[in-house]
Design an enzyme around this catalytic site. Structure first.
Site: not given
Lengths: 340, 340
Positions: B202, B21, B17-18, B200
């Protein structure tokens, strides 16, 4: 922080030395010159240069550098404006000699790092003395420092200071540390010595920047890093990320961040095929505590023999292999092959 | 840790999903199937799949996915053995609707993440209710969570639990946090709610793994990550590094690390052109607190106009721009161009 020498933070840029591992020591004159100019323009205080394994290390076993030591040092010396960044060199006694140190001094080196395995400070004694006689800033670093504990590291560092080291510290050569382990070791060393303490990280567990911040918060005052993490395996501490995070954490440096990003972009475009990647082999190497520089040789030997490289890293870790023992890679691969 | 639900640690795999990107949402059926099989074989508890922006988000403005939601979900559902990994979906109300949730449930989704800007929990209310009616595990996550403080985040999470959320937490959408900031926020949320707390990360400041460990140590019990950090900009938390470091830190999971490294190697080889790189643009974006997904658009717009992209990130950060406000990128570029 106050302004005493022990409280000033020095970022030591190892891009043109430790980064060489990622390109088999093949950096050329225009690459050295361009990066040194960019790093100096950003206000990086020390630019280290040389073969990845330091002065005198260019050889058949470790790998020949494209350029000899004199050419590398003269190129960077000319590229650094007077009064700006100092030039650093690195030397492991055995690969390098007193003659190499004298040559480096005559080429205008300002700072010399003498390195030894984490329990072998005694082998640095003579060369630390020579460095002091030559009026270089003499620093001592302990390699593969995860292989011993905080008290022993502190004792080794204390001894290095007795031998003349003006800064002492530890390298996480395998990229094995987590922040709390760094904190414990740097705390012990800072307590044991009255000179600035050095930390040098690798990114095998994605902790290079976090470990470096932990080191600073425990009192380390010289932190090594490379543009875009340029270095063997998973790479070194990213210089520009380190400086950005230091600034955000309240640990100021005199480095200009936009200028540093330009230097990092130049390094990315001109020094490396691609930036280091934290892949499975690098992760396995870091977990096992194996020297980062072994990665390509392990992958090649394991691949040729049809052995799982992750098992090779694990076994090398169990055997506590250190840099210079590259021959054991083939032996471990053969024994795993025989057992399979 | 004891074995109560609040103490079990769940690694939530957002690769499919992520990670989308990083490839403009172009993953195909064989890619989804191969990764889902590998992740499930390694014992990953939740495999999330979809357009990078979640259910219903495939569109001209955000980018069309290669596959429709039903195809993505059915592919992954078939690839996950019964009783093994659960399937997760992600939805931002506005892009996704109640009908999308019902469709996802009929495709066999087990866990649904409802997401909203960090101060806008109220917009999740209806969809959290629908998810509960559908007997999905309803989770709520707050986007761009660095834009508000610990108390407000705790209050928003408490409200999400009132609305039916069975797990709540925060996303560091911009990769802006340092570990102490995560610790403070997760501590506040854990104190405010009696359901598992989600983090979550980054990697814009090279802190994704360190921040995730900080979150676990502050009590978070659901941690998101992606194989090889696959994701926009500097990427997400690296799944395999996270699990390795969790194991070394004494936070066990049921995930098999060698199997996970195989899944990561498969993702590296088959899902991505190259793994995410922490370059100067990603670093500037993280420092400025700009949504990671803006990176490619900022670089394109700044490049076309001859404006420094680092200044664009800084100005977008000052304007506190959030995802969905992509139009402001061009406006900022124009204003910087006019001022230059």
């Amino acid at each position: 922080m106050d302004s005493s020498p022990l409280s000033q933070l020095t970022v030591h840029d190892a891009t043109l030395r430790d980064g060489q591992h990622a390109v088999q020591h093949q950096l050329d004159v225009p690459q050295l010159r361009a990066y040194a100019v960019a790093a100096s323009a950003a206000g990086v205080p020390v630019v280290e240069v040389g073969h990845g394994n330091g002065l005198g290390a260019s050889s058949r076993q470790i790998g020949y550098a494209r350029l000899d030591d004199v050419t590398m040092l003269e190129t960077v010396r000319e590229a650094l404006p007077a009064g700006a960044s100092r030039m650093g060199v690195f030397m492991v006694p055995g690969w390098g000699t007193g003659a190499d140190l004298r040559q480096a001094a005559s080429c205008g080196a300002d700072v010399v790092r003498i390195a030894a395995h984490c329990t072998e400070t005694n082998v640095m004694r003579r060369h630390l003395g020579i460095a002091r006689e030559l009026d270089l800033e003499a620093q001592a670093v302990l390699l593969m420092s995860h292989m011993t504990g905080a008290e022993r590291l502190a004792e080794e560092c204390r001894r290095a200071v007795e031998y003349g080291a003006q800064a002492v510290g530890i390298m996480d050569s395998a990229g094995h540390y987590l922040p709390a382990e760094v904190t414990e070791r740097i705390n012990a060393i800072v307590t044991a010595v009255d000179v600035p303490v050095i930390f040098h990280g690798h990114n095998n567990l994605s902790m290079a920047v976090a470990n470096s911040i932990a080191a600073v918060e425990a009192g380390a005052r010289v932190i090594d890093a490379c543009a875009r993490g340029f270095g063997a395996g998973a790479g070194n501490t990213s210089l520009e990320v380190l400086v950005a995070v230091l600034h955000r954490s309240g640990h100021g440096t005199d480095i200009d961040l936009p200028g540093l990003l330009r230097a990092a972009d130049l390094a990315h475009a001109r020094l490396m095929d691609r930036p280091p990647v934290l892949d499975s082999a690098s992760l396995a190497s870091g977990l096992a505590g194996v020297f980062s520089g072994f990665k390509l040789q392990v992958l090649a030997a394991a691949g040729a023999a049809g052995v799982d490289p992750l098992e090779v890293f694990a076994e090398l870790g169990r055997r506590q292999v250190v840099a210079g023992q590259e021959d054991l890679i083939d032996e471990v691969v053969r024994s795993l092959k025989a057992a399979s």
